[in-house]
Design an enzyme around this catalytic site. Sequence first.
Site, PDB file in Angstrom:
ATOM      1  N   SER A 591       1.058  -1.183   0.415  1.00 53.03           N
ATOM      2  CA  SER A 591      -0.173  -0.233   0.148  1.00 53.03           C
ATOM      3  C   SER A 591       0.831   1.015   0.344  1.00 53.03           C
ATOM      4  O   SER A 591       1.738   1.689  -0.910  1.00 53.03           O
ATOM      5  CB  SER A 591      -1.108  -0.046   1.189  1.00 53.03           C
ATOM      6  OG  SER A 591      -1.832   0.900   0.703  1.00 53.03           O
ATOM      7  N   ASP A 673      -9.112  -4.620  -5.465  1.00 50.03           N
ATOM      8  CA  ASP A 673      -8.821  -3.518  -4.767  1.00 50.03           C
ATOM      9  C   ASP A 673      -9.428  -2.166  -5.333  1.00 50.03           C
ATOM     10  O   ASP A 673      -8.753  -1.876  -5.798  1.00 50.03           O
ATOM     11  CB  ASP A 673      -7.249  -3.820  -4.167  1.00 50.03           C
ATOM     12  CG  ASP A 673      -6.315  -3.323  -2.974  1.00 50.03           C
ATOM     13  OD1 ASP A 673      -7.180  -2.395  -3.511  1.00 50.03           O
ATOM     14  OD2 ASP A 673      -5.039  -2.673  -3.168  1.00 50.03           O
ATOM     15  N   HIS A 705      -7.062  -5.420  -1.213  1.00 47.00           N
ATOM     16  CA  HIS A 705      -5.885  -4.819  -0.510  1.00 47.00           C
ATOM     17  C   HIS A 705      -5.085  -5.839  -0.724  1.00 47.00           C
ATOM     18  O   HIS A 705      -3.600  -5.356  -0.239  1.00 47.00           O
ATOM     19  CB  HIS A 705      -6.105  -3.438   0.026  1.00 47.00           C
ATOM     20  CG  HIS A 705      -5.659  -2.488   0.276  1.00 47.00           C
ATOM     21  ND1 HIS A 705      -5.048  -1.345  -1.127  1.00 47.00           N
ATOM     22  CD2 HIS A 705      -4.863  -1.982   1.404  1.00 47.00           C
ATOM     23  CE1 HIS A 705      -4.082  -1.032  -0.486  1.00 47.00           C
ATOM     24  NE2 HIS A 705      -3.826  -1.076   0.306  1.00 47.00           N
TER      25      HIS A 705
END
Length: 729
Positions: A591, A673, A705
Amino acid sequence: MPPQDKRLPRRGRAVQAVGVKRFGSLAILAALVVGPLVTRPVHSALPAFSPTPAQPPAAKAPRAMTINDLLAVQVVSDPQVSPQGDRIVYTVKVIDRETGRSNTDLWLVDRQGKTPRQLTSHPGSDRHPRWSPDGRSVAFLSDRSGSTQVWLLPMDQSGEARQLTRLPLDVEGPIWSPQGDRLAAMVSVLPGKSFEETAETLRQRREAKSQAKIYDDLMVRHWDTWDDGTRQHVILIDVADGSARDLIPDWTAHAPPFFSGSSTDYAFSPDGEELAFISEPLTEHPWTTNKDVWIVSTRPGENGRSATPRNLTAGSLGAEAAPSYSPDGRFLAFLRQERAGFEADQWVLTLFDRQTSGVRPLTLKLDRPIEEYAWTADSQAIVATIDDRGSVALVRLDHPAQREYGPDLPRLTPTGTHRGIRPLPDGGVVMVRHHSAAPGELFVLPAGSDAQLQPLTHHNADLIASLDLNRAELFTFKGAEGTDVTGWLVKPPGFDPSRSYPVLCCIHGGPQGAWHDEWHERWNYALFAAPGYAVVAINPRGSTGFGQTFTDQISRDWTGRVYEDLMLGLDHALATYPFLDGDRVAALGGSYGGFMVNWIAGHTDRFKALVSHAGVFDLTSMYFTTEELWFPEWEFGGPPWNAADPKLYRAMSPSTYVESMRTPTLVIHGALDFRVPDSQGLAMFTALRRQGVPARYVWFPDENHWILKPANRIVWWREVHNWLDRYLR
């Protein structure tokens, strides 16, 4: 995504956890799997991996951890203390290796920690146990009937659980009224429609020949789900017959908030006549973090309709969460973020005086975010956990109605991570404790100033005893501008100080997250170290638990001080620990951590290999495809066309520096995601290969994610370890 995701299903919460972290850390707060005390067979057959025994012979020397061991950990969570304080019911989650699904059951242990007893053994999920006020039964959620409904398990006599609700929609988060005659829970409904009408409308949509989705406004999707028009509503359930009614039938917003909301976002008043709940704005916008505390009568109004709710925090444009009444009824506590649009602002424990309507912050001066909290039975104290310098520590706020609390508030627990706190009637506290070399188990901290933590469960003891695990070691160095910054060092199994070890520099997500002394179910320190690597995990600018100023210093500066902190921290580790091989170093992140790995690719050649999971590649295209727009608008000072510094989006995008990328990079992304859409990962891979840089793209069509499914997690670890082995060995 590393620990405590910022852009993740935001938070855990009061009485659970309010660590709300954004992008990528592997939080809070999230979790999975199997081990020694499971009474049913443990299956183990997944692609290309032979099973590892959950209980190896004691005579064998401890060995390095494998992915099978991580998947064999029994996840202990959600302890609930009986009203008498003598018993604790909790959940244990394991993974069924044949189906690839998790199975959760209820367990019971007494206050002295005598042999825990399994209460349910039905395939599927039995979870979210809550004691009735008289202690005679436990309400819990189960999907054994084909949908998730509330069941009741008698605790004062032997007997089978019985199904209480039979709604056509899934039910979540039941809590008891203090009188024991009703439960509050949440259901996703179409505003203005009954449960039955909602279920029928959704059925017709599923069976329609065309699955086209049509929208007139944002947000069209969230996390990994497309908006189907339903909204989470709080409902009341009659315990006598299981009938239910929507407390806010015409409400057009999520109450509690979608995805991040939990049963800690609504609470009964002690007399049962009022319910406090958290709601998003009635006119939803993906560019606001505003959430308010509302109260509503639990009795029907005129003509049998629900009463009109009242907003207690209408003047606040930040976020509120986790309302909880003091047992004496005088106060309503909740968590608050002051700044509008900033989801990483400090969570401050706040009191609303129900007699005077005064509102007062209790922990603003503490300068640490409150993760979760709970009132003691006498209303004279609140126990809470705080994010504090890489640990999640327990604190006690005595006489909260009379004072504020500062940095000198004593920490009651040692380093490690403590969650699921539940006060005992005698002043003790039950909790789940874990750290970097041990997964979570139940512990109790007895009352008293010199009390020591005592273990109540040992579900993973045999497994952990068979593994060579090293506890994370804290180090401190001078980062950008001479600021003190900390990091963790984890040594590999079989550590020999005379040897030289390749280094993995792990970068957490968020960016407002942190690496904690914790057992993480995805980005697990021990499993990264297992092949013979030393792990360096730094908490640079933007990390939580080091004061709000430190956290704030990453906003509009994603690539400045934080990058310098990371490089200086790595330099410090290499200079301090002679067994670290500075010529064999890789960087990994998820991320925001993936963003930083992408940035590193265009700004330094010091790393032999990179791993970028769910990383942002281009900030402008990211803005137009992510869902929670408040995040980039806060972090970069507005939308791309109207930012405080119009050049910021371009200047801080890794895509701007493709020409300088040279380091072999493994790129990983999930198709579901919606926070960092998979086009970001594909773009990074395309840029690398077009430049002739060695790269591999691993794409999961059924993950969001995070990578959660057991078979996919095995592939993830195999690809990561193989990539690192190729360039570091």
